[in-house]
Design an enzyme around this catalytic site. Structure first.
Site, mmCIF file in Angstrom:
data_model
loop_
_atom_site.group_PDB
_atom_site.id
_atom_site.type_symbol
_atom_site.label_atom_id
_atom_site.label_comp_id
_atom_site.label_asym_id
_atom_site.label_seq_id
_atom_site.Cartn_x
_atom_site.Cartn_y
_atom_site.Cartn_z
ATOM 1 N N GLY A 88 0.867 -1.355 0.316
ATOM 2 C CA GLY A 88 -0.244 0.179 -0.236
ATOM 3 C C GLY A 88 0.648 1.289 0.059
ATOM 4 O O GLY A 88 0.148 2.707 0.109
ATOM 5 N N THR A 89 2.080 1.005 0.290
ATOM 6 C CA THR A 89 3.384 2.406 0.339
ATOM 7 C C THR A 89 2.889 3.480 -1.196
ATOM 8 O O THR A 89 2.800 2.656 -2.101
ATOM 9 C CB THR A 89 4.656 2.241 1.005
ATOM 10 O OG1 THR A 89 5.177 1.070 -0.078
ATOM 11 C CG2 THR A 89 4.466 1.599 1.746
ATOM 12 N N ASN A 142 -3.731 2.436 -4.043
ATOM 13 C CA ASN A 142 -5.194 3.156 -3.447
ATOM 14 C C ASN A 142 -5.779 1.438 -3.618
ATOM 15 O O ASN A 142 -6.519 1.198 -4.497
ATOM 16 C CB ASN A 142 -6.043 4.351 -4.303
ATOM 17 C CG ASN A 142 -7.148 4.740 -3.445
ATOM 18 O OD1 ASN A 142 -7.654 3.934 -3.375
ATOM 19 N ND2 ASN A 142 -6.804 5.881 -3.320
ATOM 20 N N HIS A 145 -4.320 16.848 0.044
ATOM 21 C CA HIS A 145 -4.863 15.299 1.675
ATOM 22 C C HIS A 145 -4.572 16.478 2.883
ATOM 23 O O HIS A 145 -3.980 17.312 2.670
ATOM 24 C CB HIS A 145 -3.304 14.030 0.703
ATOM 25 C CG HIS A 145 -3.777 13.444 -0.335
ATOM 26 N ND1 HIS A 145 -3.517 13.155 -0.894
ATOM 27 C CD2 HIS A 145 -3.974 11.369 0.782
ATOM 28 C CE1 HIS A 145 -4.072 11.817 -1.877
ATOM 29 N NE2 HIS A 145 -4.703 11.291 -0.911
ATOM 30 N N LYS A 183 1.017 14.903 5.158
ATOM 31 C CA LYS A 183 1.038 13.463 4.424
ATOM 32 C C LYS A 183 2.651 13.703 3.927
ATOM 33 O O LYS A 183 3.299 15.109 3.162
ATOM 34 C CB LYS A 183 0.268 13.349 2.996
ATOM 35 C CG LYS A 183 1.101 12.653 1.281
ATOM 36 C CD LYS A 183 -0.478 12.233 0.749
ATOM 37 C CE LYS A 183 -0.088 11.226 -0.439
ATOM 38 N NZ LYS A 183 0.417 9.859 -0.315
HETATM 39 P P1 NAD Z 1 2.854 7.039 8.878
HETATM 40 O O1 NAD Z 1 3.315 7.813 8.554
HETATM 41 O O2 NAD Z 1 1.154 6.966 10.063
HETATM 42 O O3 NAD Z 1 2.835 5.303 8.817
HETATM 43 C C1 NAD Z 1 3.820 4.889 8.998
HETATM 44 C C2 NAD Z 1 4.739 3.901 9.685
HETATM 45 O O4 NAD Z 1 5.378 3.624 8.965
HETATM 46 C C3 NAD Z 1 4.754 4.589 10.584
HETATM 47 O O5 NAD Z 1 3.956 3.855 12.351
HETATM 48 C C4 NAD Z 1 6.070 4.311 10.480
HETATM 49 O O6 NAD Z 1 6.762 4.147 11.953
HETATM 50 C C5 NAD Z 1 6.335 2.872 10.115
HETATM 51 N N1 NAD Z 1 7.129 2.786 9.326
HETATM 52 C C6 NAD Z 1 8.435 3.754 8.761
HETATM 53 N N2 NAD Z 1 9.832 2.882 9.064
HETATM 54 C C7 NAD Z 1 9.049 1.223 9.229
HETATM 55 C C8 NAD Z 1 9.995 0.588 8.458
HETATM 56 N N3 NAD Z 1 11.219 0.758 8.428
HETATM 57 N N4 NAD Z 1 9.483 -0.622 9.277
HETATM 58 C C9 NAD Z 1 8.082 -1.145 10.164
HETATM 59 N N5 NAD Z 1 7.609 0.703 9.999
HETATM 60 C C10 NAD Z 1 8.436 1.082 9.455
HETATM 61 O O7 NAD Z 1 1.704 7.365 7.569
HETATM 62 P P2 NAD Z 1 0.407 6.915 6.410
HETATM 63 O O8 NAD Z 1 -0.424 7.553 6.914
HETATM 64 O O9 NAD Z 1 -0.107 5.298 8.078
HETATM 65 O O10 NAD Z 1 0.926 5.668 5.473
HETATM 66 C C11 NAD Z 1 1.804 4.801 4.660
HETATM 67 C C12 NAD Z 1 1.797 5.135 3.928
HETATM 68 O O11 NAD Z 1 0.697 4.425 3.010
HETATM 69 C C13 NAD Z 1 2.001 5.862 2.712
HETATM 70 O O12 NAD Z 1 3.171 5.628 1.585
HETATM 71 C C14 NAD Z 1 1.428 6.590 1.882
HETATM 72 O O13 NAD Z 1 1.304 7.046 1.460
HETATM 73 C C15 NAD Z 1 0.784 4.651 1.676
HETATM 74 N N6 NAD Z 1 -1.154 5.132 1.623
HETATM 75 C C16 NAD Z 1 -1.830 3.868 0.928
HETATM 76 C C17 NAD Z 1 -2.899 3.937 0.623
HETATM 77 C C18 NAD Z 1 -3.627 3.093 0.123
HETATM 78 O O14 NAD Z 1 -5.092 2.836 -0.443
HETATM 79 N N7 NAD Z 1 -2.633 2.412 -0.567
HETATM 80 C C19 NAD Z 1 -4.307 4.717 1.397
HETATM 81 C C20 NAD Z 1 -3.095 5.719 2.876
HETATM 82 C C21 NAD Z 1 -1.491 5.617 2.033
#
Ligand code: NAD
Length: 244
Positions: A75-76, A101, A132, A136
């Site tokens: 999802g990242t 997404n 957003h 973000k």
């Molecule tokens: P966030 O910053 O709230 O959460 C990210 C988490 O990952 C944090 O808790 C952080 O500590 C952790 N993290 C960082 N490095 C790490 C590692 N080496 N090992 C393990 N955990 C680690 O971000 P978010 O808003 O939850 O979004 C996360 C990702 O998902 C982003 O890339 C965002 O763009 C993406 N996203 C995708 C969708 C989708 O539908 N594909 C929807 C929303 C967000």
């Protein structure tokens, strides 16, 4: 009963995934992993790994999953070309669902955008606007990039040569082939995307607004159930929803 590992578990999406998984009787969370945890142990704690951590984590995690034969849901967003190539290489060994997404609504928007581009043709200018929350990290959003790729794909042009990220100064008249992408940031907006098709005399706007992260989390968990037992390959949420 499917056991999933949630990576990025302390984040906004990670917390939502844990809450949603807890309500689904057909799922069990084998491990909730965040920064500082041992990823190799975590990968062994479940049948499917769901990654919503950070783009810098994803390629290495995919390589670990490939080594252990674990399917993965990614999802990242915001990956660079090297990270994308490493993930794509892993898809030769394991099944991966990789989507910018996971919401059903946005995947419908993807489908509609492709159709609208085909129907309206090159006489319509395309501009994509996303908004957003203030936290973000990447821009434009992965979803906006996917929308631009869909428009470019439907027009048969290279997305790299068509993109225009914002405008300032005196950019001159708008070239017809341009795909404008504009990122707004503020407050707690979960995710808004609009694709505008404009031609002299009329305009079509397709808009999706997410008001809860649960839409992404439930889609990603559905993808985890779908990907289990699939042959190696690179899949998207369009495959999960049979929208291809
Ligand atoms: P966030 O910053 O709230 O959460 C990210 C988490 O990952 C944090 O808790 C952080 O500590 C952790 N993290 C960082 N490095 C790490 C590692 N080496 N090992 C393990 N955990 C680690 O971000 P978010 O808003 O939850 O979004 C996360 C990702 O998902 C982003 O890339 C965002 O763009 C993406 N996203 C995708 C969708 C989708 O539908 N594909 C929807 C929303 C967000």
């Amino acid at each position: 009963m499917l056991t999933v590992v949630i990576v990025g578990s302390k984040g906004r999406m990670g917390q939502t995934l844990l809450a949603c998984a807890g309500r689904l009787p057909e799922l069990r969370v084998g491990a909730a992993v965040d920064q500082g945890d041992d990823l190799s142990v975590a990968v062994g704690a479940g049948e499917v790994v769901v990654d919503f951590s950070a783009h810098t984590v994803t390629a290495g995690l995919a390589e670990r999953c490939a080594a252990h034969g674990r399917p993965m849901v990614i999802g990242t967003t915001g990956h660079d070309e090297n990270e994308k190539a490493r993930v794509r290489a892993c898809a030769k060994r394991i099944p991966l669902v990789w989507s910018s997404n996971f919401s059903t609504g946005v995947n419908t928007l993807f489908w509609l955008t492709r159709k609208a581009t085909e129907i309206l043709g090159p006489g319509f200018d395309v501009e994509i606007v996303e908004m957003h929350h203030r936290f973000k990290k990447d821009a434009p959003s992965g979803t906006a990039s996917t929308l631009a790729e869909i428009v470019a794909g439907a027009r048969g042009v290279s997305v790299g040569e068509s993109l225009r990220h914002g405008r300032k100064g005196i950019p001159g008249e708008r070239p017809a082939a341009e795909i404008g992408v504009h990122s707004l940031r503020g407050g707690d907006v979960v995710g808004d995307h609009t694709v505008i098709f404009a031609t002299p005399g009329e305009r079509v706007e397709l808009t999706h607004k997410a008001s809860s992260r649960e839409t992404f989390a439930l889609g990603a968990l559905r993808a985890a159930q779908w990907v289990w037992g699939r042959p190696p390959g690179l899949y998207t949420m369009q495959d999960v929803l049979s929208l291809k």
